[in-house]
Every structure is written in structure tokens, then in C-alpha cells.
Design an enzyme around this catalytic site. Structure first.
Site, PDB file in Angstrom:
ATOM      1  N   GLY A  35       0.892  -1.144   0.000  1.00  0.00           N
ATOM      2  CA  GLY A  35       0.000   0.000   0.000  1.00  0.00           C
ATOM      3  C   GLY A  35       0.925   1.187   0.000  1.00  0.00           C
ATOM      4  O   GLY A  35       2.085   1.046  -0.367  1.00  0.00           O
ATOM      5  N   CYS A  66       6.751  -4.624   1.184  1.00  0.00           N
ATOM      6  CA  CYS A  66       6.749  -3.339   0.487  1.00  0.00           C
ATOM      7  C   CYS A  66       6.541  -2.187   1.483  1.00  0.00           C
ATOM      8  O   CYS A  66       7.436  -1.891   2.262  1.00  0.00           O
ATOM      9  CB  CYS A  66       5.695  -3.339  -0.612  1.00  0.00           C
ATOM     10  N   HIS A 156       6.242  -7.867  -3.469  1.00  0.00           N
ATOM     11  CA  HIS A 156       4.938  -8.435  -3.135  1.00  0.00           C
ATOM     12  C   HIS A 156       4.944  -9.899  -3.533  1.00  0.00           C
ATOM     13  O   HIS A 156       4.905 -10.198  -4.711  1.00  0.00           O
ATOM     14  CB  HIS A 156       3.830  -7.734  -3.927  1.00  0.00           C
ATOM     15  N   GLU A 158       2.513 -11.865  -2.670  1.00  0.00           N
ATOM     16  CA  GLU A 158       1.132 -12.331  -2.634  1.00  0.00           C
ATOM     17  C   GLU A 158       0.404 -12.166  -3.964  1.00  0.00           C
ATOM     18  O   GLU A 158      -0.431 -12.968  -4.299  1.00  0.00           O
ATOM     19  CB  GLU A 158       0.361 -11.640  -1.503  1.00  0.00           C
TER      20      GLU A 158
END
Lengths: 179, 297
Positions: A35, A66, A156, A158
Site C-alpha cells: 500500500g 513493500c 509483493h 502475494e
């Protein structure tokens, strides 16, 4: 967040989003997702969760990816003057070190011995890993690290469906609970 | 040995939108407004020359913003900066990419440059967000390379009813696809005017392959929470913030309501003392030629 939860559940863990103190207290470990680090830190402060998360990170397992890595780092280049951090990882990182979105990229990295393709999106760079254990590198630079109960990654895992980093994190939680 | 980096992949383009989920993207026309938005907890800002309410009031052709203004906004904040190009105006998009904005909005809020074609978005490294009023429109934009969708609503009105209509339409159409048998999906693709493989994918997964925000007419914390409860991944707020009495407070309140969208107590608390909301226009009072959502197809 949804992807982190799906990944953790596919590995057999119970995962849920944390928006309140009560939810935080129920957790054995915490993932701070990507984010915008400035946004996340403002919201943690504005919503009264910053102190509780800091306390959690003092002794319980926390993984930051991140933006989450930025928040967990002790030193951040390019942070806003008033940006509050959680801290705890003995590393220095630089925000948006690879450039804006047009310089975001995918790459294959070896995470604790297993290769996986992951995404670096407006990613931070680990300038100095200090005493932390490096668990993934890209072109000789650290991109994921572990120190005590804390883990952080520039990338990331995910969104590309990677599970390796989450597996290492779940092992950390188990080890800390056993120990 | 140097590991290869793959830039501007689909995953990377769609991935940034993933990071914005659950957040609020705010329209700003100056660097000062961008700072206010960032301080309030916006996940990104949309740089434009005039907010939709002013475009509506002043009329004339609305174009891409001045590059100076966009650069000032990029300088002023550390969150991602989006900027708008006219529908079909691929050179405005080239300019925005050269300025290194983080996302381009090919937007019906500006005057369309092409009434037939949208921009071929695959040719760009920078990701695009596009508006849609229904599933077919969303899928056509994704086919052209959009990495994020926002339902259009009716920008610059402060009237949430069109946003409501569009998200309900898109969700309803996705649900209807999921209920169809394989042999019905060919006709569904024809009716949606979208490619069969994409239609099939949505029927299987039950969701769009990209993040979908809601836009157009959101003016209060309750409006934002309403869209989140209806399944939006996040909200765009245009004129609603900087056309209101107290932009900083309203911006922060909308962010809070978007995060705690399921908690009426928080929404009640955060809705207090925000001063005047933007005055607004009822969409039903707008003659058809002034409805922005009908631009793009």
C-alpha cells in the site's frame, strides 16, 4: 490484504483482517501489507493503532511487505518529515527507490532457497541490511530480511501467488510459540 | 549474473491498483490540495485542471492538465499520482507517460477526442484506469488494456444515484454470468459485446480480473461506506471534497468511513461537524447531453 489472507489460509493458517485493537489482540502474528507507507502510517496514528502495533512488534512475529517493510525499518530515506514508523528492523531502506510506476517490475528471486517470481511495485530498496539475516537477494542486493521476530520484503509475494515467504513467516510464528 | 527484470507486465500494472484497495483516491487541482489529500490519508491523487463540478459549471472543452501542474503535484506528494487523458487521445496519454504519472485515467469527465475508439492501452508502460457503466463496457476496456476499472457514476453532481446504478449493474451482470451454463456463455459474450475468453473467465471466478473502484457523485462519508458495502474495492472522490466547506476534515472523514465501512457507529461519528457538503445537482435534472457517464461505450 485479501491475497495475503488467501495465501496464509492455503498454508493452513487462520487469517483475518485487523482493523481494531481487539482484532490485533487475537493474532499470533501480523502481516503489514503493501500500500502506501505514508497512508498506512497516517491511518495507524489517526485510528489509534500505532502504539499497539509497535508493542506487538516488540515481541510478536510481524512480516512487512513493500510498504510494510518501510514501516518496520529503523531508518527510512525519503520518508516524510512527520511520517511515523513502527520500527524494529535494524535496516535502512529507501522509499520508491526504483522510481515511479513505469519502473515497477517482476523478477525471479530465490527466497530461502526456493525460486519464485514476485512483483516489485513502487518498491523500497534495502540500502543496508545491518545485522539482519538476508533471506532473498536480487542482483546481489538484499530484498528480504529477517531479524528476531520481524521479517520484511521489498516485493509483493502475494499478488503473483507466491507462498515461500509466507511459509517462512508461519515457521517463525510456530518457532516463537514453541520457544 | 544479473537477474532479468520484467517491467510493465500485466501483473505489475494491475498490482499497483491492488495496493490501493480499500482506499480513497481524491481529485486535486493544485499541489496544496494534493498535500491536504495526502495528509487526510488518500491512497492516491488524481491531478486535473478543474474538478468535474467546475467543468460542468464552466462548460467548454475539458482537456489534459498543464504538465507544470502535474509535475508540481508529483513533487508535492509521495503517494501515487494519476492524471486524466481524453477518451481516445493517445498523445495526451503519451505526454502523461513521459511525465511519469503513476496511472492514467482515460476519462469521460474530459471531452472525448475520439467518439469511436478508445486508446490502445497495451502500447503503454503506464497502467490505465477506465470508466464503465456496465459489465460489457468494463470488459471492453480491459480488452483494450485497462488495468483498473472505476464505475462511472455521474461526476460533478454530488448525487450518488448513478454510482449506485452502475455498481449494482456490474455486480448483477457478474452474478448472472456465474449462473450460466457453458453453452450459454457464447451468447452472453455476444450480448455483452466482449471477448468470449474474458467472459468465460469472469463466469468462472465470479469477479473482474482487475480492481474496481466506484466514482461519480460521492460526497459524504456515508456515500463512501455505501459503495464499499456494495462491494467496491475503493472510491474516487472528485468534487465532493474540495467543493465542500471543510475539505481537510471531509477528506479525512471519507477515508475513515471507507476503512470502517461496516461500522455504523464510526460512520456516524465521522459524519459529524464536517460543515457544508457540496451543493450538488440531481442527476434527473441534468439534460441528457450533459450526462458525462454516457460518454464512452
Amino acid at each position: 490484504m485479501r491475497e495475503h489472507i488467501a495465501t496464509l489460509e492455503s498454508l493452513g493458517a487462520t487469517a483475518f483482517p485487523v482493523k481494531t485493537l481487539a482484532e490485533l489482540e487475537m493474532a499470533d502474528g501480523l502481516v503489514i501489507p503493501g500500500g502506501e507507507s505514508t497512508t498506512i502510517s497516517k491511518l495507524l496514528v489517526n485510528f489509534g493503532l500505532m502504539d499497539a502495533v509497535r508493542k506487538f512488534a516488540e515481541h510478536k512475529p510481524v512480516l512487512g511487505t513493500c510498504a510494510g517493510l518501510i514501516l518496520l525499518s529503523n531508518r527510512v530515506e525519503g520518508a516524510l518529515a512527520d511520517q511515523q514508523l513502527i520500527g524494529g528492523l535494524p535496516v535502512a531502506v529507501e522509499r520508491n527507490a526504483y522510481g515511479g510506476q513505469t519502473h515497477s517490475f517482476e523478477a525471479e528471486v530465490v527466497i530461502a532457497g526456493e525460486a519464485e517470481r514476485v512483483a516489485f511495485i513502487r518498491a523500497p530498496r534495502i540500502l543496508d541490511a545491518g545485522d539482519a539475516e538476508v533471506i532473498a537477494e536480487l542482483n546481489g542486493e538484499p530484498v528480504a530480511i529477517k531479524a528476531g521476530n520481524l521479517m520484511g520484503a521489498s516485493f509483493h509475494p502475494e499478488i503473483s501467488g507466491g507462498k515461500r515467504l509466507h511459509r517462512v513467516f508461519l515457521e517463525l510464528i510456530e518457532k516463537m510459540q514453541a520457544g | 549474473m544479473s537477474e532479468q527484470k520484467f517491467e510493465a507486465t500485466n501483473l505489475v500494472k494491475r498490482g499497483l491498483a491492488e495496493m490501493l484497495k480499500g482506499g480513497v483516491i481524491m481529485d486535486v487541482v493544485t499541489a496544496d490540495q494534493a498535500k491536504i489529500a495526502e495528509d487526510a490519508g488518500a491512497v492516491a491523487v488524481m491531478a486535473l485542471e478543474r474538478v468535474p463540478a467546475d467543468i460542468r459549471a464552466q462548460g467548454g472543452v475539458a482537456r489534459m492538465s498543464d504538465p507544470d501542474l502535474i509535475e508540481q503535484i508529483i513533487e508535492a506528494v509521495s503517494i501515487p499520482v494519476m492524471a486524466k487523458a481524453r477518451i481516445g487521445h493517445f498523445v495526451e496519454a503519451q505526454v502523461l507517460q513521459a511525465l511519469e504519472v503513476d496511472y492514467i485515467d482515460e476519462s469521460e469527465v474530459l471531452s472525448p477526442a475520439d467518439y469511436v475508439n478508445h486508446i490502445d492501452k497495451w502500447g503503454f508502460d503506464v497502467p490505465f484506469v477506465c470508466g464503465a457503466t456496465n459489465l460489457g463496457e468494463a470488459l471492453r476496456r480491459i480488452t483494450e488494456g485497462a488495468a483498473m476499472i472505476r464505475s462511472k457514476g455521474e461526476a460533478g453532481t454530488g448525487d450518488v444515484s448513478e454510482a449506485m446504478k452502475h455498481i449494482r449493474t456490474i455486480r448483477g451482470e457478474i452474478a448472472a454470468l456465474s449462473a450460466k451454463s457453458d453453452d450459454e456463455l457464447y451468447v452472453a459474450a455476444k450480448e455483452l459485446q466482449a471477448p468470449y475468453p474474458l467472459v468465460k473467465e469472469i463466469a468462472t471466478t465470479g469477479k473482474l480480473p482487475v480492481v474496481m473502484f466506484v466514482a461519480g457523485g460521492i460526497a459524504t462519508p456515508a456515500d463512501a461506506a455505501l459503495m464499499m458495502q456494495l462491494g467496491a474495492d475503493g472510491v474516487f472522490v472528485g468534487s465532493g471534497i474540495f467543493k465542500s466547506g471543510n475539505p481537510a476534515a471531509r477528506a479525512a472523514a471519507i477515508v475513515r468511513a471507507t476503512t470502517y465501512f461496516n461500522d455504523p457507529k464510526v460512520i456516524a461519528e465521522t459524519s459529524r461537524g464536517l460543515g457544508e457538503a457540496m451543493v450538488g445537482i440531481n442527476v434527473n435534472d441534468l439534460p441528457a447531453p450533459h450526462r458525462l457517464a454516457e460518454r464512452g461505450w
